[in-house]
Design an enzyme around this catalytic site. Structure first.
Site, PDB file in Angstrom:
ATOM      1  N   HIS A 152      10.494 -35.851  13.607  1.00  0.00           N
ATOM      2  CA  HIS A 152      11.596 -36.485  14.346  1.00  0.00           C
ATOM      3  C   HIS A 152      12.267 -37.559  13.501  1.00  0.00           C
ATOM      4  O   HIS A 152      13.479 -37.603  13.364  1.00  0.00           O
ATOM      5  CB  HIS A 152      11.070 -37.139  15.627  1.00  0.00           C
ATOM      6  CG  HIS A 152      10.885 -36.190  16.774  1.00  0.00           C
ATOM      7  ND1 HIS A 152      11.825 -35.234  17.118  1.00  0.00           N
ATOM      8  CD2 HIS A 152       9.861 -36.035  17.643  1.00  0.00           C
ATOM      9  CE1 HIS A 152      11.400 -34.563  18.171  1.00  0.00           C
ATOM     10  NE2 HIS A 152      10.204 -35.012  18.510  1.00  0.00           N
TER      11      HIS A 152
ATOM     12  N   HIS B  38       4.440 -33.992  13.763  1.00  0.00           N
ATOM     13  CA  HIS B  38       5.539 -33.794  14.720  1.00  0.00           C
ATOM     14  C   HIS B  38       6.466 -35.018  14.745  1.00  0.00           C
ATOM     15  O   HIS B  38       7.688 -34.902  14.601  1.00  0.00           O
ATOM     16  CB  HIS B  38       4.954 -33.554  16.113  1.00  0.00           C
ATOM     17  CG  HIS B  38       5.976 -33.415  17.202  1.00  0.00           C
ATOM     18  ND1 HIS B  38       6.363 -32.200  17.731  1.00  0.00           N
ATOM     19  CD2 HIS B  38       6.705 -34.349  17.874  1.00  0.00           C
ATOM     20  CE1 HIS B  38       7.274 -32.389  18.684  1.00  0.00           C
ATOM     21  NE2 HIS B  38       7.493 -33.693  18.782  1.00  0.00           N
ATOM     22  N   GLU B  39       5.884 -36.189  14.896  1.00  0.00           N
ATOM     23  CA  GLU B  39       6.718 -37.403  15.029  1.00  0.00           C
ATOM     24  C   GLU B  39       7.432 -37.722  13.715  1.00  0.00           C
ATOM     25  O   GLU B  39       8.592 -38.155  13.718  1.00  0.00           O
ATOM     26  CB  GLU B  39       5.862 -38.586  15.485  1.00  0.00           C
ATOM     27  CG  GLU B  39       5.145 -38.377  16.816  1.00  0.00           C
ATOM     28  CD  GLU B  39       6.078 -38.050  17.982  1.00  0.00           C
ATOM     29  OE1 GLU B  39       7.271 -38.431  17.927  1.00  0.00           O
ATOM     30  OE2 GLU B  39       5.631 -37.359  18.918  1.00  0.00           O
TER      31      GLU B  39
ATOM     32  N   HIS C 297      13.494 -31.348  18.870  1.00  0.00           N
ATOM     33  CA  HIS C 297      12.472 -30.431  19.380  1.00  0.00           C
ATOM     34  C   HIS C 297      12.964 -29.010  19.154  1.00  0.00           C
ATOM     35  O   HIS C 297      14.151 -28.723  19.266  1.00  0.00           O
ATOM     36  CB  HIS C 297      12.244 -30.683  20.875  1.00  0.00           C
ATOM     37  CG  HIS C 297      11.335 -31.854  21.108  1.00  0.00           C
ATOM     38  ND1 HIS C 297      11.396 -32.661  22.205  1.00  0.00           N
ATOM     39  CD2 HIS C 297      10.336 -32.365  20.333  1.00  0.00           C
ATOM     40  CE1 HIS C 297      10.468 -33.606  22.123  1.00  0.00           C
ATOM     41  NE2 HIS C 297       9.800 -33.446  20.989  1.00  0.00           N
TER      42      HIS C 297
END
Lengths: 455, 178
Positions: free
Chosen positions: A170, A166-167, A176
């Site tokens: 980013h 997930h990170e 998101h």
């Protein structure tokens, strides 16, 4: 956090970092300065999610020494984070390499664990629960070590793999995404076993960095005969794409490569050249069921049962054999080859010529070699690969032959009572339909950095 | 060391001092909504500073965070641009009229993106959702960020349709082991 200025050249949308020493003394100007600096910091923090964050495709990462977790072994942490990067690399043109030696400012993505006030970051962690990690647009990822991070498939807790994927999403520029199944949902969902990056997240990252393109050395369907528990013989096949020293299994039903691919050739194919092959041909008819790998001037026969190359052929010739001996009249090295079950010919391609080899007669078919443009004429004038074909492939899924060159392919028009001919009766025999991009029909076949190839 | 007894550390005992503060009331909910971008921060370009602002003098200046939070508390009387409030006709459970409109519309926005019923009321379901483990990156790029660099917001707009549409053909994913 005060970081050494990173060059703006390799990062679009980046503003220079600020330093703490330039604080004024006079109260009023101090207010303005603090606010402007605050705004600058926010500008740095003010990401532009939804944009590519890097303009180069090979990115270095490091789990920084002062940021190891206290809950997992360092080896586990690095393994999980390496896997997280690989998962993005498997679905995008990006490649990641762990760099533990270069100066920190040359490392593109820096990861670390911390609690509360951590690693010079100006966003404190909140302890166990709620916020478990955050990412900064310039490439820093921090994990809250107060969280109970776990390795994949080990007990309850927060999956470090899911959070890391997930990170990293980013840092690569993804915002998101509120969509069921997306890894970029803001809230953590306990990891169902075998979580992977789904179709929409793949398209999101490819929207930023482009799709995966590249030449293939060979593409083939591997046919296996299996016996069911009822004693019936069942024919199964799998599709393989090979490039240089690695390969993918392609799952036609799910429009993707096997999770975890590509893999080094020697992991799955034993005895063939580890730096890649020129062609793979499966001669399969009433009398013969043999698979050959060609490389340079030589070829090998593969033993499906033992899952390795044969050392000797049925007549006692030692492998590898010279192509000129096993296939008289065929030059070598070849560009590619495929076996056409309709006429029991192996079609060898070299330059702008094609050589049809009659396996029954063990000689070139009459009238060959011929120009590829003559044997496989363009249906649309001018839309033809010409020569130097990378790969030729008969697909059981599509029941058609495909010629690959660079990132494009041409489908050979079907013969007989086929849809092609029903629609356009005037189609030339073995005509090449207009070209398409490989990525439009075989999705997400992406390289990973050589350091990430399991051997 | 964090105390545990079982082999897989699943009974890890977290000291209470290390517990994250839970979202329990409207004040903490407002902090949550502000932290993750649902409530637009003050647009500093609209703020007019007179010569003497009556801001507390140096002695009270304890550090950047406190200094700014001091300002942020004072700015609730400042005008805030409306966040886009797509009222999709849900009948509201009569949110407290005295609460600021920004808080209510931010709450509705959070409820909407989190798949909750959009009530504009800080109800239990919303409280649970706010306390879920989550990523620290804000959910919404505040308008001010986006307008500052039209290029970014345009790209995000270009990205959104792609993100929200279904794939061209159903793509069943079989969860096979890696």
């Amino acid at each position: 956090p005060i970081r050494p200025p990173t060059t703006a050249t390799d990062r679009p949308h980046q503003s220079p970092s600020t330093t703490a020493t330039d604080r004024p003394h006079q109260h009023q100007s101090r207010l303005v300065s603090l606010l402007s600096k605050r705004r600058q910091k926010r500008h740095v923090r003010r990401h532009a999610w939804g944009n590519m964050a890097f303009s180069k495709m090979v990115l270095k990462w490091r789990l920084i020494g002062e940021g190891y977790s206290s809950q997992l072994t360092i080896q586990d942490q690095r393994h999980i984070i390496r896997l997280a990067f690989r998962m993005w690399s498997e679905v995008s043109p990006l490649e990641f390499v762990e760099d533990t030696l270069s100066p920190l400012e040359d490392v593109d993505i820096r990861l670390g664990f911390g609690t509360g006030r951590h690693l010079g970051c100006n966003q404190k962690f909140d302890g166990t629960g709620r916020e478990f990690a955050h990412a900064w647009f310039l490439g820093d990822i921090h994990f809250d070590d107060d969280e109970h991070f776990t390795a994949p498939n080990t007990g309850s807790g927060i999956s470090l793999l899911k959070v890391a994927v997930h990170e990293i999403g980013h840092v690569l520029g993804l915002p998101h995404i509120y969509r069921t199944g997306s890894i970029m949902q803001p809230s953590y969902l306990p990891q169902e076993s075998g979580f992977e990056i789904n179709w929409m997240d793949r398209k999101a990252i490819q929207h930023l960095y482009g799709g995966c393109k590249g030449q293939f050395n060979t593409v083939f369907d591997w046919i296996r005969k299996e016996r069911t528990q009822y004693g019936e013989v069942v024919i199964r096949f799998n599709t393989y794409f090979m490039r240089d020293g690695w390969y993918w299994l392609y799952e036609n039903r799910t429009n993707r490569t096997r999770y975890g691919d590509p893999v080094a050739l020697q992991v799955g194919w034993h005895g063939i050249p580890t730096d890649g092959v020129d062609a793979c041909v499966h001669v399969w008819n009433r009398n013969t069921d043999a698979v050959y790998f060609f490389k340079g001037t030589q070829y090998w026969e593969y033993d499906d049962g033992k899952d390795q190359v044969l050392t000797v052929d049925p007549e006692g010739h030692r492998y590898p054999r010279l192509i000129s001996e096993g296939f008289p009249g065929v030059p070598s090295p070849i560009d590619t080859a495929f076996y056409d079950r309709r006429d029991s010919y192996i079609y060898f391609f070299k330059g702008t010529n094609v050589y049809a080899f009659d396996v029954t007669a063990n000689s070139l078919a009459p009238g060959f070699p011929r120009k590829i443009t003559a044997v496989f004429p363009a249906v649309v004038p001018g839309d033809h690969p010409g020569g130097n074909i990378d790969a030729s492939y008969f697909s059981y899924t599509h029941n058609a032959v495909f010629l690959f060159k660079d990132a494009q392919f041409w489908r050979v028009a079907a013969a007989g009572r086929s849809r092609d001919r029903w629609r356009r009766p005037s189609l030339p025999h073995n005509g090449l339909m207009p070209h398409r991009e490989v990525g439009e029909q075989w999705f997400d076949i992406c390289n990973v950095h050589p350091s990430a190839l399991k051997v | 060391e964090k105390v545990f007894h079982s082999r897989d550390h699943s009974d890890l005992q977290i000291p209470s001092s290390h517990q994250a503060e839970l979202i329990t009331d409207k004040e903490t909910a407002e902090l949550f909504l502000s932290r993750y971008g649902f409530i637009r921060p003050v647009n500093w370009d609209e703020v007019q500073f007179e010569e003497t602002t009556g801001i507390s003098n140096d002695e009270d200046f304890t550090g950047e965070e406190d200094f700014l939070s001091g300002i942020q508390e004072g700015d609730s009387s400042l005008s805030r641009a409306e966040t886009d409030d797509e009222d999709d006709g849900e009948d509201e459970d009569s949110p407290n009229p005295t609460e600021s409109q920004a808080f209510i519309s931010a709450l509705r926005e959070f409820q909407k993106v989190s798949g909750l019923s959009v009530t504009g009321v800080f109800d239990d379901a919303t409280k649970v959702a706010m306390n879920k483990p989550r990523c620290g990156v804000p959910d919404k790029e505040t308008e001010m960020d986006a307008t500052d660099d039209a290029h970014d917001s345009t790209n995000l707009q270009a990205l959104l349709p792609l993100l929200l549409t279904d794939p061209p053909e159903p793509s069943p994913t079989t969860a096979t082991d890696r």
